[in-house]
Design a protein around this motif. Structure first.
Motif, PDB file in Angstrom:
ATOM      1  N   VAL A 162       0.830  -1.210   0.000  1.00  0.00           N
ATOM      2  CA  VAL A 162       0.000   0.000   0.000  1.00  0.00           C
ATOM      3  C   VAL A 162       0.864   1.260   0.000  1.00  0.00           C
ATOM      4  N   ALA A 163       1.968   1.231   0.723  1.00  0.00           N
ATOM      5  CA  ALA A 163       2.861   2.391   0.753  1.00  0.00           C
ATOM      6  C   ALA A 163       3.625   2.554  -0.551  1.00  0.00           C
ATOM      7  N   LEU A 164       3.955   1.437  -1.216  1.00  0.00           N
ATOM      8  CA  LEU A 164       4.743   1.502  -2.444  1.00  0.00           C
ATOM      9  C   LEU A 164       3.929   1.956  -3.652  1.00  0.00           C
ATOM     10  N   LEU A 165       2.637   1.677  -3.673  1.00  0.00           N
ATOM     11  CA  LEU A 165       1.827   1.986  -4.856  1.00  0.00           C
ATOM     12  C   LEU A 165       1.823   3.478  -5.212  1.00  0.00           C
ATOM     13  N   PRO A 166       1.509   4.393  -4.285  1.00  0.00           N
ATOM     14  CA  PRO A 166       1.547   5.814  -4.664  1.00  0.00           C
ATOM     15  C   PRO A 166       2.950   6.304  -4.993  1.00  0.00           C
ATOM     16  N   VAL A 167       3.961   5.766  -4.300  1.00  0.00           N
ATOM     17  CA  VAL A 167       5.340   6.166  -4.590  1.00  0.00           C
ATOM     18  C   VAL A 167       5.742   5.685  -5.985  1.00  0.00           C
ATOM     19  N   ALA A 168       5.323   4.472  -6.340  1.00  0.00           N
ATOM     20  CA  ALA A 168       5.593   3.963  -7.689  1.00  0.00           C
ATOM     21  C   ALA A 168       4.909   4.822  -8.742  1.00  0.00           C
TER      22      ALA A 168
ATOM     23  N   LEU B 263      11.598   2.074   0.995  1.00  0.00           N
ATOM     24  CA  LEU B 263      10.476   1.279   1.488  1.00  0.00           C
ATOM     25  C   LEU B 263      10.687  -0.204   1.206  1.00  0.00           C
ATOM     26  N   ALA B 264      11.125  -0.516  -0.014  1.00  0.00           N
ATOM     27  CA  ALA B 264      11.364  -1.914  -0.366  1.00  0.00           C
ATOM     28  C   ALA B 264      12.488  -2.501   0.480  1.00  0.00           C
ATOM     29  N   ALA B 265      13.578  -1.758   0.641  1.00  0.00           N
ATOM     30  CA  ALA B 265      14.699  -2.237   1.449  1.00  0.00           C
ATOM     31  C   ALA B 265      14.293  -2.380   2.912  1.00  0.00           C
ATOM     32  N   GLY B 266      13.461  -1.461   3.412  1.00  0.00           N
ATOM     33  CA  GLY B 266      13.007  -1.529   4.792  1.00  0.00           C
ATOM     34  C   GLY B 266      12.154  -2.757   5.065  1.00  0.00           C
TER      35      GLY B 266
ATOM     36  N   LEU C 229      10.218  14.967  -9.745  1.00  0.00           N
ATOM     37  CA  LEU C 229       9.592  14.016  -8.840  1.00  0.00           C
ATOM     38  C   LEU C 229      10.522  12.861  -8.501  1.00  0.00           C
ATOM     39  N   ASN C 230      11.484  12.601  -9.395  1.00  0.00           N
ATOM     40  CA  ASN C 230      12.411  11.504  -9.148  1.00  0.00           C
ATOM     41  C   ASN C 230      13.272  11.743  -7.915  1.00  0.00           C
ATOM     42  N   ASP C 231      13.487  13.010  -7.575  1.00  0.00           N
ATOM     43  CA  ASP C 231      14.375  13.351  -6.471  1.00  0.00           C
ATOM     44  C   ASP C 231      13.959  12.661  -5.181  1.00  0.00           C
ATOM     45  N   ILE C 232      12.677  12.714  -4.895  1.00  0.00           N
ATOM     46  CA  ILE C 232      12.183  12.150  -3.637  1.00  0.00           C
ATOM     47  C   ILE C 232      11.568  10.774  -3.823  1.00  0.00           C
ATOM     48  N   SER C 233      10.953  10.508  -5.004  1.00  0.00           N
ATOM     49  CA  SER C 233      10.228   9.251  -5.192  1.00  0.00           C
ATOM     50  C   SER C 233      11.165   8.052  -5.264  1.00  0.00           C
ATOM     51  N   LEU C 234      12.354   8.201  -5.871  1.00  0.00           N
ATOM     52  CA  LEU C 234      13.271   7.066  -5.948  1.00  0.00           C
ATOM     53  C   LEU C 234      13.763   6.672  -4.564  1.00  0.00           C
ATOM     54  N   SER C 235      14.124   7.656  -3.748  1.00  0.00           N
ATOM     55  CA  SER C 235      14.599   7.334  -2.398  1.00  0.00           C
ATOM     56  C   SER C 235      13.492   6.673  -1.579  1.00  0.00           C
TER      57      SER C 235
END
Length: 354
Positions: A251-257, A283-286, A272-278
């Motif tokens: 659920v957290a990854l969907l809007p970020v993706a 999130l995936a690594a966490g 948007l890539n500046d913040i969305s990639l991090s």
């Protein structure tokens, strides 16, 4: 109930599960490999620091007949530096050139006006000094250090120091991977990136703390029983929260993706890539570290205690004598054994189930 809900209930009751803790050495090795790749990428390629950290000029060029690639070539020829060109939503073009002072920026502005055939007063130029970026970076490092200290203190008080150490290692793991991905893909590091990095720390801890809470409850009187070792109890707690961890992460990854792939990729809103990639990588690594790193590390730390060593010896000895048939392992979803099954069981004289 849906299949996912049914699976979650079975995981919670210990009827099925995956032996995360038992296979921890494999995941430790995988994490080390990923971390080394990130560090090598960071050392070889370095970070593409944005203009806020290097200083330079940002030109806003009105719409013209020139293409983005042509504007980039003109800017690089005029400045002698690499230029980053982005189309903005209002039809204008943003040209970013690092390492320029005021005099050089005026020269580039004049050259761009001539090459693009627009009036010089139609091109807006903003000069950014590197000191501002340095202040942001210093504040970010200070905030990161304070955050880490507070997390360790809180977890040590609320749980124990072993869990605090495991959570800290998982956080460092997540940050290293995220920064390494930035180096490998070459995305620009801006203040938005720093904000994203600080934001993912909270997400990274969420699932970890949920599992640790289960470990705390399950480990209160664990030395008084002979059904499970500490590692087995940790694995049960992890499986019990697995579906919830997956759901919250997805659920957290969907809007970020959406921001990263649709906003930054398809629509071309590169900023948007500046913040969305991090956020996406963090999130995936966490989620990965909370399942495959943090909890197995706690189990490793605890199993070194004399009390837990003695417990493990008693449990294994009792199973070897066939005196605890209620602890026999059911089938796992992956075929691996798990030490607990819900429901009563009986044993015959020879220790076999009936």
């Amino acid at each position: 109930m849906s299949r996912l809900g049914t699976l979650g209930a079975k995981l919670y009751r210990g009827e099925v599960g995956y032996d995360f803790v038992g296979k921890r050495k494999f995941y430790y090795g995988l994490s080390v490999l990923i971390t080394i790749t990130a560090i090598v990428g960071l050392a070889v390629r370095g970070l593409n620091m944005g203009i806020e950290f290097q200083g330079g000029a940002v030109f806003t060029v009105p719409k013209s007949e020139s293409s983005v690639s042509q504007i980039q070539e003109d800017a690089e020829n005029a400045s002698g530096h690499d230029a980053i060109v982005q189309e903005l939503g209002n039809g204008t073009v943003r040209v970013q050139v690092s390492g320029l002072d005021v005099k050089q920026a005026d020269q580039v502005k004049t050259a761009l006006a001539e090459d693009l055939g627009v009036a010089e007063n139609k091109i807006a130029a903003d000069i950014v000094g590197p000191s501002w970026g340095e202040q942001i970076a210093n504040k970010a490092w200070q905030g990161l250090a304070i955050f880490m200290i507070l997390v360790v203190i809180y977890l040590a008080i609320a749980f124990e120091w072993r869990m605090a150490a495991a959570a800290l290692i998982a956080l460092i793991h997540d940050l290293t991977i995220t920064v390494g991905v930035y180096a490998l893909v070459g995305f620009e590091v801006t203040p938005g990136t720093v904000i994203g990095l600080l934001t993912i720390l909270g997400y990274s801890l969420y699932d970890t703390v949920v599992v640790f809470d289960g470990l705390k409850d399950g480990g209160k009187d664990i030395a008084k029983q002979t059904r499970f070792t500490y590692s087995e109890m940790a694995n049960r707690s992890l499986n019990g929260t697995l579906v919830r961890s997956i759901n919250t992460t997805v659920v957290a990854l969907l809007p970020v993706a959406g921001l990263l792939f649709i906003g930054g990729g398809v629509l071309g809103a590169g900023m948007l890539n500046d913040i969305s990639l991090s956020l996406f990588v963090g999130l995936a690594a966490g989620a990965y570290s909370s399942i495959f790193i943090a909890t197995p590390l706690v189990a490793d730390f605890k199993e070194r205690e004399p009390q837990m060593k003695a417990l493990k010896k008693r449990v294994l000895a009792k199973r070897a004598r066939g005196e605890s048939p209620e602890d026999a392992s059911p089938e796992h979803t992956d075929g691996a054994p798990q030490p607990a099954v819900a429901g009563p069981r009986r044993s015959g004289p020879a220790g076999k189930r009936r």
